[in-house]
Motif scaffolding. Structure first.
Motif, PDB file in Angstrom:
ATOM      1  N   VAL A 128      24.302   5.721  17.838  1.00  0.00           N
ATOM      2  CA  VAL A 128      24.811   4.706  16.916  1.00  0.00           C
ATOM      3  C   VAL A 128      23.679   3.599  16.562  1.00  0.00           C
ATOM      4  N   ARG A 129      22.978   3.170  17.185  1.00  0.00           N
ATOM      5  CA  ARG A 129      21.699   2.522  16.960  1.00  0.00           C
ATOM      6  C   ARG A 129      21.047   2.835  16.099  1.00  0.00           C
ATOM      7  N   HIS A 130      20.879   4.315  16.120  1.00  0.00           N
ATOM      8  CA  HIS A 130      19.948   4.955  15.075  1.00  0.00           C
ATOM      9  C   HIS A 130      20.629   4.934  13.679  1.00  0.00           C
ATOM     10  N   ALA A 131      21.836   5.296  13.626  1.00  0.00           N
ATOM     11  CA  ALA A 131      22.466   5.111  12.438  1.00  0.00           C
ATOM     12  C   ALA A 131      22.548   3.693  11.713  1.00  0.00           C
ATOM     13  N   MET A 132      22.506   2.665  12.426  1.00  0.00           N
ATOM     14  CA  MET A 132      22.520   1.365  12.131  1.00  0.00           C
ATOM     15  C   MET A 132      21.107   0.972  11.623  1.00  0.00           C
ATOM     16  N   ALA A 133      20.192   1.539  12.217  1.00  0.00           N
ATOM     17  CA  ALA A 133      18.805   1.388  11.802  1.00  0.00           C
ATOM     18  C   ALA A 133      18.635   1.987  10.096  1.00  0.00           C
ATOM     19  N   ASP A 134      19.234   3.222  10.492  1.00  0.00           N
ATOM     20  CA  ASP A 134      19.054   3.919   9.073  1.00  0.00           C
ATOM     21  C   ASP A 134      19.880   3.366   7.827  1.00  0.00           C
ATOM     22  N   HIS A 135      20.815   2.757   8.242  1.00  0.00           N
ATOM     23  CA  HIS A 135      21.705   1.958   7.121  1.00  0.00           C
ATOM     24  C   HIS A 135      20.854   0.688   6.714  1.00  0.00           C
ATOM     25  N   VAL A 136      20.373  -0.208   7.524  1.00  0.00           N
ATOM     26  CA  VAL A 136      19.324  -1.233   7.388  1.00  0.00           C
ATOM     27  C   VAL A 136      18.109  -0.719   6.591  1.00  0.00           C
ATOM     28  N   PHE A 137      17.557   0.359   6.938  1.00  0.00           N
ATOM     29  CA  PHE A 137      16.220   0.703   6.125  1.00  0.00           C
ATOM     30  C   PHE A 137      16.575   1.240   4.838  1.00  0.00           C
ATOM     31  N   THR A 138      17.743   2.164   4.800  1.00  0.00           N
ATOM     32  CA  THR A 138      18.063   2.458   3.370  1.00  0.00           C
ATOM     33  C   THR A 138      18.242   1.421   2.434  1.00  0.00           C
ATOM     34  N   ARG A 139      19.064   0.524   2.694  1.00  0.00           N
ATOM     35  CA  ARG A 139      19.182  -0.945   2.062  1.00  0.00           C
ATOM     36  C   ARG A 139      17.718  -1.614   1.611  1.00  0.00           C
ATOM     37  N   TYR A 140      17.029  -1.543   2.742  1.00  0.00           N
ATOM     38  CA  TYR A 140      15.758  -2.242   2.362  1.00  0.00           C
ATOM     39  C   TYR A 140      15.133  -1.503   1.423  1.00  0.00           C
ATOM     40  N   THR A 141      14.771  -0.217   1.429  1.00  0.00           N
ATOM     41  CA  THR A 141      14.020   0.600   0.491  1.00  0.00           C
ATOM     42  C   THR A 141      14.809   0.676  -0.855  1.00  0.00           C
ATOM     43  N   GLU A 142      16.044   0.582  -0.988  1.00  0.00           N
ATOM     44  CA  GLU A 142      16.501   0.458  -2.040  1.00  0.00           C
ATOM     45  C   GLU A 142      16.450  -1.047  -2.822  1.00  0.00           C
ATOM     46  N   HIS A 143      16.195  -2.070  -2.156  1.00  0.00           N
ATOM     47  CA  HIS A 143      15.917  -3.251  -2.413  1.00  0.00           C
ATOM     48  C   HIS A 143      14.538  -3.227  -2.936  1.00  0.00           C
ATOM     49  N   LEU A 144      13.593  -2.359  -2.324  1.00  0.00           N
ATOM     50  CA  LEU A 144      12.165  -2.209  -2.920  1.00  0.00           C
ATOM     51  C   LEU A 144      11.975  -1.363  -3.967  1.00  0.00           C
ATOM     52  N   GLY A 145      13.136  -0.652  -4.240  1.00  0.00           N
ATOM     53  CA  GLY A 145      12.845   0.326  -5.129  1.00  0.00           C
ATOM     54  C   GLY A 145      12.220   1.664  -5.025  1.00  0.00           C
ATOM     55  N   ILE A 146      11.834   1.871  -3.633  1.00  0.00           N
ATOM     56  CA  ILE A 146      11.024   2.829  -3.424  1.00  0.00           C
ATOM     57  C   ILE A 146      11.695   4.044  -2.518  1.00  0.00           C
ATOM     58  N   GLN A 147      13.127   4.132  -2.497  1.00  0.00           N
ATOM     59  CA  GLN A 147      13.881   5.018  -1.903  1.00  0.00           C
ATOM     60  C   GLN A 147      13.576   6.369  -2.179  1.00  0.00           C
ATOM     61  N   HIS A 148      12.954   6.610  -3.212  1.00  0.00           N
ATOM     62  CA  HIS A 148      12.640   7.942  -3.798  1.00  0.00           C
ATOM     63  C   HIS A 148      11.193   8.472  -3.731  1.00  0.00           C
ATOM     64  N   GLU A 149      10.577   7.542  -3.073  1.00  0.00           N
ATOM     65  CA  GLU A 149       8.940   7.750  -3.096  1.00  0.00           C
ATOM     66  C   GLU A 149       8.703   8.240  -1.614  1.00  0.00           C
ATOM     67  N   PRO A 150       7.690   8.719  -1.353  1.00  0.00           N
ATOM     68  CA  PRO A 150       7.127   9.269  -0.040  1.00  0.00           C
ATOM     69  C   PRO A 150       6.301   7.817   0.412  1.00  0.00           C
ATOM     70  N   PRO A 151       6.453   7.542   1.924  1.00  0.00           N
ATOM     71  CA  PRO A 151       7.188   8.384   3.021  1.00  0.00           C
ATOM     72  C   PRO A 151       8.453   8.247   3.144  1.00  0.00           C
ATOM     73  N   CYS A 152       9.442   7.488   2.088  1.00  0.00           N
ATOM     74  CA  CYS A 152      10.948   7.289   2.257  1.00  0.00           C
ATOM     75  C   CYS A 152      11.640   8.547   2.495  1.00  0.00           C
ATOM     76  N   THR A 153      10.993   9.576   1.543  1.00  0.00           N
ATOM     77  CA  THR A 153      11.602  10.886   1.368  1.00  0.00           C
ATOM     78  C   THR A 153      11.539  11.599   2.858  1.00  0.00           C
ATOM     79  N   SER A 154      10.272  11.312   3.521  1.00  0.00           N
ATOM     80  CA  SER A 154       9.752  12.200   4.546  1.00  0.00           C
ATOM     81  C   SER A 154      10.879  11.459   5.575  1.00  0.00           C
ATOM     82  N   ARG A 155      10.882  10.177   5.796  1.00  0.00           N
ATOM     83  CA  ARG A 155      11.812   9.427   6.660  1.00  0.00           C
ATOM     84  C   ARG A 155      13.147   9.985   6.835  1.00  0.00           C
TER      85      ARG A 155
END
Length: 432
Positions: free
Chosen positions: A85-112
């Motif tokens: 559950v904590r892992h999933a919450m961390a993923d939600h936060v990080f997904t929103r964060y990378t979307e905010h930065l506009g780098i969600q489709h760039e490495p290492p986001c894809t690797s993560r």
């Protein structure tokens, strides 16, 4: 909101470290696993001569005494589930964060993302294996309980003992697999941790860039107001020049109708005593328009870069509307600049024609031709100046709309904290 997501994202690597390095679930599975192995060994000894009654009595509670493997496995399952559950919450936060930065489709986001999905898949397998091990261990205990109801050395007792052995060995295997999957999940989460840390470091650099562009973008509305004020002065210069051209046209008409040539030629240079030449006024207007055009282009570049950093460009209605108004204003300024240049060119040619009128014999054919040419060129200059006035006014209207669109975007992105009367900045500088 951007700063809040960044603060939350900074906690993700720590969360991943805690989830990935937590040993409590591993410890519990190992304890249960050892217990299951001991039970399987005791039942297995029946086949090697140990009396069934002895083996089954030892099966009840081998070392560590007082530990129930099914309960221990259930505790491990709950521990892993809380981590998931904590892992999933961390993923939600990080997904929103990378979307905010506009780098969600760039490495290492894809690797993560890949490592996160792998960790979820492996964790799910571990939970299944733990449940299977607990069920089989409980089934083995039930088989032993049934076997104990039969008399010693009977065939049914032996068969149930062997069934218990089979179930215990299967439980042993599933517990072994569960341990392996848990270790695999921890390894993948460790890889995800390193990806997340790299992204956070890159994101902080990107956030600093966004902050820098945001600070520059905040100046865009004020710059547009200043450009609009500057164009008011430019408008006044062109209107003054247009007024002089109209007077020039009347003077030349009077010359052709019989007014003494010398008087008209003298007055043509500047119809207002001790005034500024119309061409000088237009040259000042041209410099003003050019300067405003440069500032306008810089403002567009800054605002476009800021919008790009937020990922709100061509697919955003507000941005497209702002860009359309910018292009409209820029096009009007270009048109105004061209008309001003043409007006100056026509005025200079008219001045040369007037000079010819001053030296030719009065009312001779050549004189009449040059007089008509001077009047026509001056009329053209007057028309061009009038068109430039229209262009500047339309450019200012486009500036006003561009200002409002930029203001809306900045307000929407939470970058602008203005007083309620901020929108009146433009209206206060625009004449009725």
């Amino acid at each position: 909101m951007a700063d809040e997501w960044e603060e939350l994202a900074l906690t993700v690597p720590e969360t991943l470290m805690q989830v990935g390095s937590g040993m409590e679930a591993v410890r519990k599975i190992q304890v249960a696993h050892r217990k299951i192995q001991e039970r399987a060994a005791f039942v297995r000894n029946i086949r090697f001569g140990m009396p069934a009654a002895t083996a089954m009595s030892l099966f009840d509670d081998p070392a560590p005494v007082g530990v129930c493997p099914t309960m221990t496995l259930e505790e491990a399952r709950r521990e892993i589930s809380r981590g998931a559950v904590r892992h999933a919450m961390a993923d939600h936060v990080f997904t929103r964060y990378t979307e905010h930065l506009g780098i969600q489709h760039e490495p290492p986001c894809t690797s993560r993302d890949t490592h996160y999905l792998d960790a979820i898949r492996i964790t799910d397998k571990a939970l299944v294996k733990i449940s299977e091990a607990a069920w089989l261990a409980e089934a083995a205990k039930d088989a032993v309980d049934i076997a104990e109801t039969f008399l010693p050395q009977t065939e049914l007792k032996t068969e149930w003992a062997l069934a218990a052995q089979d179930l215990a060995e299967r439980a042993d295997y599933e517990a072994t697999q569960a341990l392996e999957e848990v270790h695999n999940a921890r390894h993948v989460i460790a890889l995800e941790f390193f990806d997340a840390w790299t992204i956070v470091r890159r994101g902080r650099v990107r956030s600093a860039e966004i902050k820098e562009w945001r600070e520059l973008a905040l100046k865009a509305p004020g710059t547009l107001v200043l450009i609009g004020d500057a164009e008011l002065k430019t408008l006044a210069l062109i209107e003054a020049a247009a007024s002089k051209f109209q007077k020039h046209v009347r003077l030349l008409r009077e010359v052709r109708l019989g007014t003494p040539t010398a008087t008209s030629v003298d007055n043509f240079a500047d119809p207002d005593p001790e005034g500024v030449l119309a061409t000088e006024l237009l040259e000042n207007a041209r410099r003003g328009i050019s300067k405003s055009a440069v500032r306008h282009a810089k403002t567009h570049h800054i605002f476009a870069r800021y919008a790009a950093s937020l990922g709100i460009q061509d697919d955003d209605e507000a941005y497209r509307s702002w860009d359309v108004k910018h292009q409209d204003a820029a096009g009007r300024m270009v048109a105004a600049l061209k008309n001003v240049i043409d007006a100056v060119s026509d005025a200079e040619a008219a001045k040369d024609a007037v000079a010819m009128v001053g030296i030719l014999p009065y009312q001779c054919p050549l004189w009449k031709s040059w007089a008509l040419r001077a009047q026509n060129l001056t009329t053209f200059a007057s028309v061009k100046a009038a068109l430039a006035i229209i262009d500047v006014r339309q450019a200012r209207e486009a500036f006003a709309m561009e200002f409002l669109r930029a203001w809306v975007i900045l307000r929407r992105t939470g970058s602008l904290r203005l007083m309620d009367d901020s929108a009146s900045l433009w209206s206060s500088s625009t004449p009725a």
